[in-house]
Design an enzyme around this catalytic site. Structure first.
Site, PDB file in Angstrom:
ATOM      1  N   ARG A 324       0.842  -1.183   0.000  1.00 21.29           N
ATOM      2  CA  ARG A 324       0.000   0.000   0.000  1.00 21.29           C
ATOM      3  C   ARG A 324       0.886   1.244   0.000  1.00 21.29           C
ATOM      4  NH1 ARG A 324      -3.201  -2.651  -1.689  1.00 21.29           N
ATOM      5  NH2 ARG A 324      -5.333  -3.098  -1.031  1.00 21.29           N
ATOM      6  N   GLU A 353      -4.572   7.305  -5.178  1.00 24.03           N
ATOM      7  CA  GLU A 353      -4.628   6.604  -6.468  1.00 24.03           C
ATOM      8  C   GLU A 353      -5.772   7.133  -7.316  1.00 24.03           C
ATOM      9  OE1 GLU A 353      -4.539   2.361  -5.746  1.00 24.03           O
ATOM     10  OE2 GLU A 353      -2.519   2.475  -4.923  1.00 24.03           O
ATOM     11  N   HIS A 372      -1.358  -0.001  -9.822  1.00 28.40           N
ATOM     12  CA  HIS A 372      -2.006  -0.950  -8.908  1.00 28.40           C
ATOM     13  C   HIS A 372      -2.443  -2.214  -9.673  1.00 28.40           C
ATOM     14  CE1 HIS A 372      -4.225  -1.181  -4.813  1.00 28.40           C
ATOM     15  NE2 HIS A 372      -3.927  -2.406  -5.247  1.00 28.40           N
TER      16      HIS A 372
HETATM   17  N1  LIG Z   1      -0.844  -4.415  -5.201  1.00 25.88           N
HETATM   18  C1  LIG Z   1      -1.839  -5.246  -5.183  1.00 25.88           C
HETATM   19  O1  LIG Z   1      -2.624  -5.333  -6.112  1.00 25.88           O
HETATM   20  C2  LIG Z   1      -2.007  -6.125  -4.023  1.00 25.88           C
HETATM   21  C3  LIG Z   1      -1.643  -5.692  -2.800  1.00 25.88           C
HETATM   22  N2  LIG Z   1      -1.788  -6.493  -1.725  1.00 25.88           N
HETATM   23  C4  LIG Z   1      -1.360  -5.968  -0.450  1.00 25.88           C
HETATM   24  O2  LIG Z   1      -0.274  -6.721   0.029  1.00 25.88           O
HETATM   25  C5  LIG Z   1      -0.269  -6.711   1.429  1.00 25.88           C
HETATM   26  C6  LIG Z   1      -0.047  -8.124   1.936  1.00 25.88           C
HETATM   27  O3  LIG Z   1      -1.085  -8.982   1.531  1.00 25.88           O
HETATM   28  P1  LIG Z   1      -1.133 -10.475   2.089  1.00 25.88           P
HETATM   29  O4  LIG Z   1       0.214 -11.040   2.111  1.00 25.88           O
HETATM   30  O5  LIG Z   1      -2.183 -11.170   1.339  1.00 25.88           O
HETATM   31  O6  LIG Z   1      -1.622 -10.193   3.553  1.00 25.88           O
HETATM   32  P2  LIG Z   1      -1.273 -11.046   4.838  1.00 25.88           P
HETATM   33  O7  LIG Z   1      -2.214 -10.600   5.878  1.00 25.88           O
HETATM   34  O8  LIG Z   1      -1.225 -12.492   4.494  1.00 25.88           O
HETATM   35  O9  LIG Z   1       0.187 -10.595   5.230  1.00 25.88           O
HETATM   36  C7  LIG Z   1       0.493  -9.372   5.823  1.00 25.88           C
HETATM   37  C8  LIG Z   1       1.638  -9.635   6.767  1.00 25.88           C
HETATM   38  O10 LIG Z   1       2.096  -8.386   7.260  1.00 25.88           O
HETATM   39  C9  LIG Z   1       2.464  -8.583   8.587  1.00 25.88           C
HETATM   40  N3  LIG Z   1       2.564  -7.312   9.291  1.00 25.88           N
HETATM   41  C10 LIG Z   1       1.608  -6.647   9.962  1.00 25.88           C
HETATM   42  N4  LIG Z   1       2.128  -5.533  10.503  1.00 25.88           N
HETATM   43  C11 LIG Z   1       3.429  -5.504  10.158  1.00 25.88           C
HETATM   44  C12 LIG Z   1       4.490  -4.614  10.426  1.00 25.88           C
HETATM   45  N5  LIG Z   1       4.314  -3.514  11.161  1.00 25.88           N
HETATM   46  N6  LIG Z   1       5.706  -4.908   9.923  1.00 25.88           N
HETATM   47  C13 LIG Z   1       5.910  -6.021   9.198  1.00 25.88           C
HETATM   48  N7  LIG Z   1       4.940  -6.919   8.923  1.00 25.88           N
HETATM   49  C14 LIG Z   1       3.707  -6.646   9.398  1.00 25.88           C
HETATM   50  C15 LIG Z   1       1.414  -9.507   9.131  1.00 25.88           C
HETATM   51  O11 LIG Z   1       1.865 -10.155  10.294  1.00 25.88           O
HETATM   52  C16 LIG Z   1       1.229 -10.460   7.986  1.00 25.88           C
HETATM   53  O12 LIG Z   1       2.053 -11.586   8.125  1.00 25.88           O
HETATM   54  C17 LIG Z   1      -1.593  -6.093   1.842  1.00 25.88           C
HETATM   55  O13 LIG Z   1      -1.385  -4.734   2.152  1.00 25.88           O
HETATM   56  C18 LIG Z   1      -2.424  -6.168   0.614  1.00 25.88           C
HETATM   57  O14 LIG Z   1      -3.388  -5.200   0.588  1.00 25.88           O
HETATM   58  C19 LIG Z   1      -2.272  -7.761  -1.831  1.00 25.88           C
HETATM   59  C20 LIG Z   1      -2.677  -8.244  -3.027  1.00 25.88           C
HETATM   60  C21 LIG Z   1      -2.605  -7.442  -4.238  1.00 25.88           C
HETATM   61  O1  LIG Z   2      -6.059  -7.264  -2.877  1.00 26.59           O
HETATM   62  C1  LIG Z   2      -5.493  -6.195  -2.673  1.00 26.59           C
HETATM   63  O2  LIG Z   2      -5.145  -5.802  -1.556  1.00 26.59           O
HETATM   64  C2  LIG Z   2      -5.210  -5.312  -3.767  1.00 26.59           C
HETATM   65  O3  LIG Z   2      -4.571  -4.325  -3.570  1.00 26.59           O
HETATM   66  C3  LIG Z   2      -5.797  -5.584  -5.085  1.00 26.59           C
HETATM   67  O4  LIG Z   2      -6.495  -4.430  -5.411  1.00 26.59           O
HETATM   68  P1  LIG Z   2      -7.531  -4.423  -6.614  1.00 26.59           P
HETATM   69  O5  LIG Z   2      -8.600  -5.382  -6.270  1.00 26.59           O
HETATM   70  O6  LIG Z   2      -6.798  -4.840  -7.823  1.00 26.59           O
HETATM   71  O7  LIG Z   2      -8.030  -3.025  -6.677  1.00 26.59           O
END
Ligand SMILES: NC(=O)C1=CN([C@@H]2O[C@H](COP(=O)(O)OP(=O)(O)OC[C@H]3O[C@@H](n4cnc5c(N)ncnc54)[C@H](O)[C@@H]3O)[C@@H](O)[C@H]2O)C=CC1
Ligand SMILES: O=C(O)C(=O)COP(=O)(O)O
Length: 635
Positions: A324, A353, A372
């Protein structure tokens, strides 16, 4: 009327008092399937405990009863939530599901098969607010801000928000919870896509792919300018070792990188299994050549990469952000890029965004950008769409979602096992509050669960929520569900403490008994006051049905159903007959009768009646000599 020897008569239960007549749900309501997950604090609903409610409980199996706890979309119940200020649902009361951003076709199919589907993309905040009061569910991606205003504008109708993806930072969870709106996400289907995008940015950045591509398209051939850096042997710090972070780590290991990670909550053995050492934040940023961000945006992670932390990084570090934008102070990143502390950044996400075109970050030569796209693969989008559609439909059907973000996640097998205890918990709450003189002033409730189970093997959140519901709903305008039970309790200054007592019974059953104690209140039925001075009742599940087994110091065995008259009397012959005669003569049908007694020649008689006797009948019971007190309860 708290004194012990006075005949306490309750003909008009305070639980029937409504805060506003217009807000009263129709008494013909079935048990509110919709109601349990549905609430609207902005939309007070009076809380008549209608007979039909009880009857419905009587006439249905426990599988039905559990849906009473969880179900939110029973069509016949929509009137409960719409009783005031609410636009009507579609006339056939099929749920309406609004999808505000592009969703995979497979998910749309699932939604079409269940409700009225409306896809309206690029709505302004005002347009969304205008539309939302006609919707039962809203499905968003990262581009829709589901603010408090949206929940307010929903006027109580919105029951579930589905986030087709992981990050729920665009949904005001606090507001959702206060409004009793369930939020579900689709946390797994885009993990690989996001991880692959992270790796794509890592490799593209390190070899200047985007810049070189742009230059060649501009007619240039700059082989010396775009000399890259190698990945093999370099240290990558994965910040956030969750689903995406661990997949990135795995792939980076395959590229020959040395991977470390910082995640305060990740178990070390899970990281070790991938060959990754978990280290402190400081150590991670100080030793890494590349830093890849994979933590959620929370108050704790907001702008965690700032001037101070950039200053602690290795000069020439490269940063990838597929998490993010808000975790980076973007102005500080520009400064770090300008000073060369950060050699390059590859960003998929931004504080705002889309970012403004003239943003220094966007224009920076050493920054690679994507709009994104982390979750944007065909496979992920189809997967996410199905995952969220099923979660939303499940929630609308009343099932507890495994991906609920603001409600306890109770696995289906636990749910089915707990279902009779859930009913018992609500009944005990309802009964306890009816014993409080005036029905109000409750600040402290203690719940004691006797169980042969290991404490780790007994999830009481659902039971606590139901006790809270049972206690609060009858005496307030709040409508409680699993989402907002704790919030409403806190708001009302009600402290619920729980205690588990190990008993030597069969661990086959999750709970042996549930005791509810309310302290520091007067009782309208003094017999319910235990030696400790609190109103105390205990119940058990017997043959799958809720039973009252203890009232104060009286052992009883009463089915917790329908209407109940409790009498305390001198333990002597003829008492049952006298009360039975009064009821019979006044045409009140008795469904059961049970008597408990103490050594002090006191007896407690519980009489189940088909309907609430009128005031005169109750007064006659009150006049029977040697009946010391009695109370009428509606369960
Ligand atoms: N760019 C995109 O399109 C996408 C972005 N994301 C983003 O990626 C991130 C991670 O997603 P997931 O791995 O599925 O979530 P997740 O919940 O599986 O992993 C997040 C991890 O961050 C850790 N965490 C929490 N606070 C923290 C801190 N202060 N320092 C270090 N680690 C910390 C948690 O313990 C957890 O293990 C989310 O912010 C999600 O929104 C996810 C999918 C697509
Ligand atoms: O799953 C997430 O956290 C994402 O950031 C994906 O975002 P989107 O559904 O592609 O707008």
């Amino acid at each position: 009327m708290a004194s012990s020897s006075i005949k306490a008569i309750s003909t008009t239960s305070p639980f029937k008092a409504s805060s506003s007549p217009s807000s009263q749900p129709p008494s013909s309501s079935k048990p509110s399937l919709l109601s349990f997950l549905h609430t609207s604090s902005s939309n007070p609903i009076s809380l008549k405990l209608s007979h039909s409610h009880s009857h419905a409980h009587n006439s249905h199996s426990h599988s039905f009863l559990i849906t009473n706890v969880l179900k939110i979309a029973d069509s016949s119940e929509t009137s409960v939530s719409k009783s005031q200020n609410l636009k009507p649902t579609s006339s056939d009361s099929t749920p309406t599901i609004l999808v505000s951003e592009k969703l995979g076709e497979a998910g749309l199919q699932v939604l079409r098969g269940f409700g009225n589907l409306e896809c309206a993309y690029n709505l302004s905040p005002e347009e969304l607010c205008a539309k939302i009061s006609t919707c039962d569910a809203l499905i968003v991606r990262s581009g829709t801000k589901v603010t408090r205003q949206v929940f307010e504008a929903a006027k109580g109708r919105l029951k579930v928000v589905g986030r087709a993806g992981v990050g729920i930072d665009n949904v005001d969870l606090q507001a959702a919870t206060e409004f009793g709106c369930l939020v579900v996400n689709a946390p797994t289907a885009n993990t690989v896509a996001a991880a692959e995008h992270g790796i794509a940015l890592l490799t593209a950045m390190s070899r200047n792919v985007a810049q070189a591509d742009a230059s060649i398209k501009a007619g240039k051939w700059l082989r010396n300018k775009y000399v890259g850096v190698s990945l093999v042997g370099k240290t990558l710090a994965v910040m956030g070792f969750g689903k995406v972070g661990s997949e990135v780590a795995r792939r980076a290991k395959g590229l020959g990188m040395n991977v470390i990670s910082h995640d305060p909550y990740a178990p070390a053995d899970r990281a070790r299994a991938v060959g990754v050492d978990l280290v402190s934040f400081e150590q991670a940023i100080a030793t890494a050549d590349f830093i890849s961000l994979h933590m959620p945006l929370t108050p704790a992670t907001s702008k965690v990469f700032n001037d101070e932390t950039f200053a602690k990084m290795k000069k020439g570090v490269r940063i990838i952000n597929v998490a993010r934008g808000g975790v980076i102070d973007e102005d500080a990143l520009v400064r770090a890029l300008d000073s060369g502390v950060v050699a390059q950044a590859a960003l998929d996400v931004f504080t705002e965004e889309p970012p403004t075109k003239d943003s220094k970050l966007v224009q920076h030569e050493n920054v690679t950008l994507t709009p994104h796209l982390g979750a944007s693969t065909k496979e992920a989008q189809e997967g996410v769409a199905i995952e969220i559609a099923e979660a939303v439909v499940g929630a609308l059907k009343g099932e507890l979602s495994a991906t609920a973000v603001n409600a306890p996640m109770v696995p289906p097998e636990v749910l089915s096992e707990l279902s009779p205890y859930v009913v018992l918990a609500e009944k005990l709450g309802k009964l306890a509050v009816q014993l409080v003189a005036g029905g109000s002033g409750i600040t402290s409730v203690r719940v004691v669960y006797k169980s042969a189970r290991d404490p780790d093997d007994l999830d009481t959140r659902l039971l606590r929520a139901m006790i809270t519901k049972g206690i609060i709903e009858p005496i307030s305008a709040s409508f409680i569900n699993l989402v907002n039970a704790d919030f409403v309790a806190k708001q009302k200054g009600l402290r619920i403490s729980e205690e588990r007592v190990a008993v030597d019974s069969s661990p086959e059953f999750p709970v042996d008994s549930i005791q509810v104690q309310i302290s520091n209140v007067g009782s309208k039925f003094a017999s319910s006051v235990s030696e400790s001075g609190s109103i105390s009742i205990e119940g058990k599940v017997k043959y799958g049905e809720p039973h009252l087994t203890c009232l104060g110091s009286f052992g009883v065995d009463v089915s917790l159903e329908g209407n109940l008259i409790l009498c305390r009397q001198v333990d002597q012959p003829g008492m049952i007959g006298q009360v039975g005669n009064i009821l019979g003569n006044d045409n009140v049908n008795v469904s059961f009768m049970s008597v408990g007694r103490t050594v002090q020649k006191k007896a407690l008689m519980a009489i189940g009646v088909d309907e609430e006797p009128n005031k005169r009948t109750l007064e006659k019971i009150g006049k029977v000599p040697d009946i010391e007190e009695f109370v009428f309860l509606n369960l």
